[in-house]
Design an enzyme around this catalytic site. Sequence first.
Site, PDB file in Angstrom:
ATOM      1  N   SER A  99      61.790  12.924  35.591  1.00  0.00           N
ATOM      2  CA  SER A  99      61.920  13.277  37.007  1.00  0.00           C
ATOM      3  C   SER A  99      62.147  14.777  37.205  1.00  0.00           C
ATOM      4  O   SER A  99      61.305  15.588  36.860  1.00  0.00           O
ATOM      5  CB  SER A  99      63.049  12.450  37.635  1.00  0.00           C
ATOM      6  OG  SER A  99      63.058  12.561  39.029  1.00  0.00           O
ATOM      7  N   ASP A 242      59.152  16.580  43.326  1.00  0.00           N
ATOM      8  CA  ASP A 242      59.755  16.802  42.011  1.00  0.00           C
ATOM      9  C   ASP A 242      58.739  16.419  40.939  1.00  0.00           C
ATOM     10  O   ASP A 242      57.582  16.111  41.247  1.00  0.00           O
ATOM     11  CB  ASP A 242      61.075  16.038  41.868  1.00  0.00           C
ATOM     12  CG  ASP A 242      60.910  14.533  41.891  1.00  0.00           C
ATOM     13  OD1 ASP A 242      59.838  14.057  42.310  1.00  0.00           O
ATOM     14  OD2 ASP A 242      61.851  13.823  41.481  1.00  0.00           O
ATOM     15  N   ASP A 244      58.013  13.916  39.072  1.00  0.00           N
ATOM     16  CA  ASP A 244      57.267  12.650  39.101  1.00  0.00           C
ATOM     17  C   ASP A 244      56.920  12.211  40.516  1.00  0.00           C
ATOM     18  O   ASP A 244      56.428  11.101  40.719  1.00  0.00           O
ATOM     19  CB  ASP A 244      58.018  11.548  38.353  1.00  0.00           C
ATOM     20  CG  ASP A 244      59.338  11.168  39.012  1.00  0.00           C
ATOM     21  OD1 ASP A 244      59.908  12.007  39.738  1.00  0.00           O
ATOM     22  OD2 ASP A 244      59.809  10.042  38.783  1.00  0.00           O
ATOM     23  N   ASP A 246      58.487  11.228  43.162  1.00  0.00           N
ATOM     24  CA  ASP A 246      59.141  10.163  43.933  1.00  0.00           C
ATOM     25  C   ASP A 246      60.153  10.745  44.917  1.00  0.00           C
ATOM     26  O   ASP A 246      60.783  10.024  45.676  1.00  0.00           O
ATOM     27  CB  ASP A 246      59.801   9.127  43.023  1.00  0.00           C
ATOM     28  CG  ASP A 246      60.952   9.683  42.193  1.00  0.00           C
ATOM     29  OD1 ASP A 246      61.142  10.920  42.166  1.00  0.00           O
ATOM     30  OD2 ASP A 246      61.655   8.881  41.548  1.00  0.00           O
TER      31      ASP A 246
END
Length: 445
Positions: A99, A242, A244, A246
């Site tokens: 992340s 960010d 990833d 999400d």
Amino acid sequence: MKIFGTDGVRGRAGVKLTPMFVMRLGIAAGLYFKKHSKTDKILIGKDTRKSGYMVENALVSALTSIGYNVIQIGPMPTPAIAFLTEDMRCDAGIMISASHNPFEDNGIKFFNSYGYKLKEEEERAIEEIFHNEELLHSSYKVGESVGNAKRIDDVIGRYIVHLKHSFPKHLNLQSLRIVLDTANGAAYKVAPVVFSELGADVLVINDEPNGCNINEQCGALHPNQLSQEVKKYRADLGFAFDGDADRLVVVDNLGNIVHGDKLLGVLGVYQKSKNALSSQAIVATNMSNLALKEYLKSQDLELKHCTIGDKFVSECMQLNKANFGGEQSGHIIFSDYAKTGDGLVCALQVSALVLESKLASSVALNPFELYPQSLVNLDIQKKLPLESLKGYSALLKELDKLEIRHLIRYSGTENKLRILLEAKDEKLLELKMQELKEFFEGHLC
């Protein structure tokens, strides 16, 4: 030994996440999913970290060794894995990502066949298998029973179509100038295509991943560059994702970073205005500002609180039959379109809101004033039980006496202590935060 944190398994690649550890975890997870297997297929995606190749290959070896057929789709956002796992009828989905963490770290997130993150009891079941030597070593397949692996590069189109379907059909983005910061991460291909195809005038920054520059002074954790580009480009909106994708951070037309609680409030009311809410409940975590609750109440909406973590937001939403909720950090869930936080779905909904408001984003996204809040992420050396620290209880009692709301917890993914304080008196807030920092530095650093 506990393996899972608050968002899957995370650690330094090559230190905690060694090939042997990942293979063992992959076998354990695969055996757990086998209990409910319908298709013998597992989907694997990743972000743009260099170590993703190592982790991916270890997982593929593990899963094929116990008979699973693996579909590899390369760099894609975490919410894309959740969507595609269900869409492609897989038993499970796996996202390789840490992340917002630096590139040296990596992580593994698991999704069930419906695209939901695993519940804590499911994670514990995988941990039990992980520690069962006999079961692990008796599970290998031979001959034709060994699974296969194939790489599919064109599934990105499915996700792009899905994202565009989440945007109101009567609108387009032709009147908006938008800056996208993809954090050199998983959204670097998807985000520009979606916004361009919907008609926006798009400027993209930090979209050249090299395996080591994900989240590096860019993206949702470092939105200052985005803020400058929005002002320079005279854009209507800026969106930072960010690593990833999400999580979303929004910048308005004046270059101001929009607070996550304001975003939750204005989006919740927008969903209500479209009769798109499944209930009068909106879910947020314990970190949410008291002003959010008061604002939603004024709009005849009820705020439900839950533990920090987007999977807990999702579980609380299901419990309350809600279809909208999120965290002030930018993990926002529109469950009609995504089972987990989806930065791109959220960015499209923000764009629609601004379009329909016919206001500048600096006005449309600023519906109420927040109470003063201070959040500190303190680097620590050890994680001792907070209740065991001498003087800790007395500190909390003093904060309560002064009517300072407090939330103090360890990060589930990093060696950090997160301290949140909220009060009406900003100077008192700063004074008490300094006292808390000095207290914890003396005990944990």
